[in-house]
Design an enzyme around this catalytic site. Structure first.
Site: not given
Length: 279
Positions: A150, A154, A244, A99
């Site tokens: 994504h 964010h 991540h 991510d």
């Protein structure tokens, strides 16, 4: 390589990665992995209610889901009540996901490790990051990885209006299509925070919500050994591992991946990417 040749190559690489067929309104669907295995998503799990402000530690392990009734009007995909947490597979097959990237510092290192072991993964990119590192998104396409959405910046979507949610998602999908060669078929909500609006907009935009079943907790920078232990303990058929590759110092993630990946491969585990079956 000419632009049209590169696009053709990317589309060929992605031909086996087309993602998951229409799901039932209750959140059931036939799921396939890139090795042809089939299964269904885990039963929906209720998550904690949204709070303000929310800290990532409050919801990273169990993604939040809204419990409101589904909208009545038909959509291109059925609206889910919960994200996909894992896949039912035959054999020891897992999914690796990353991510918040791409990061010009850490993503190339992750891609190098994956290439060394001939492993494909799923990168859930943020549009703002991808816009600054388009070459890395193109490399993901060239090396057979899946690129998912994504959001652009964010945000915590459960605290945003429908218009903001749609703009965050659609703007990112537009960029991914331009650079990657295909619109994304998978979406992961920042902080694992879904609600009815997010699920509905996902369906309207033709994407499925993908969460995770093994949180490496690398976002807490717990140390390389701790990340390795969590992944090795959680290894099992069909699990989706959360990592991540941006959003902070991810050197521990890189070292952990370099350590545990050959161990799992030696144990007979395989790694794949999700695909969708239309029907």
């Amino acid at each position: 390589m000419q632009k049209d040749q590169l696009l053709t190559r990317r589309r060929a690489l992605l031909a086996g990665v087309a993602a998951l067929g229409a799901a039932g309104a209750a959140g059931t669907a036939g799921l396939l992995l890139s090795d042809g295995s089939s299964g269904a998503p885990a039963p929906p799990a209720a998550g904690p209610p949204a709070r303000s402000p929310l800290r990532s530690s409050a919801f990273r392990i169990a993604p939040m889901t809204g419990d409101a009734a589904l909208p009545a009007r038909p959509l291109p995909l059925a609206v889910r009540r919960a994200p996909i947490l894992r896949f039912s597979v035959s054999g020891d097959t897992m999914l690796l996901t990353f991510d918040d990237g791409p990061s010009p510092q850490y993503t190339p290192q992750v891609l190098d490790i994956l290439a060394r072991h001939d492993v494909q993964a799923t990168f859930m990119v943020c549009g703002g990051m991808a816009d600054k590192s388009r070459d890395l998104v193109a490399r993901m396409a060239d090396e057979g990885h899946v690129v998912g959405n994504h959001t652009w910046s964010h945000p915590l979507l459960t605290h945003r209006t429908r218009g903001v949610i749609r703009d965050e998602i659609e703007r990112t999908s537009d960029l991914i299509e331009k650079v990657y060669g295909e619109r994304p078929l998978w979406f992961r909500a920042p902080y694992g925070a879904w609600n009815r609006d997010v699920f509905q907009i996902n369906a309207e935009l033709g994407m499925e919500p993908l969460a995770w079943s093994v949180d490496s907790m690398d976002w807490t920078t717990p140390g390389t050994d701790a990340i390795v232990r969590r992944v090795l303990r959680g290894a099992a058929p069909g699990v989706v591992v959360l990592h991540h590759d941006a959003g902070g110092d991810r050197s521990q993630t890189v070292r952990a991946l370099r350590t545990y990946l050959p161990t799992l491969l030696d144990k007979g585990y395989r790694f794949t990417v999700p695909r969708r079956q239309y029907g």
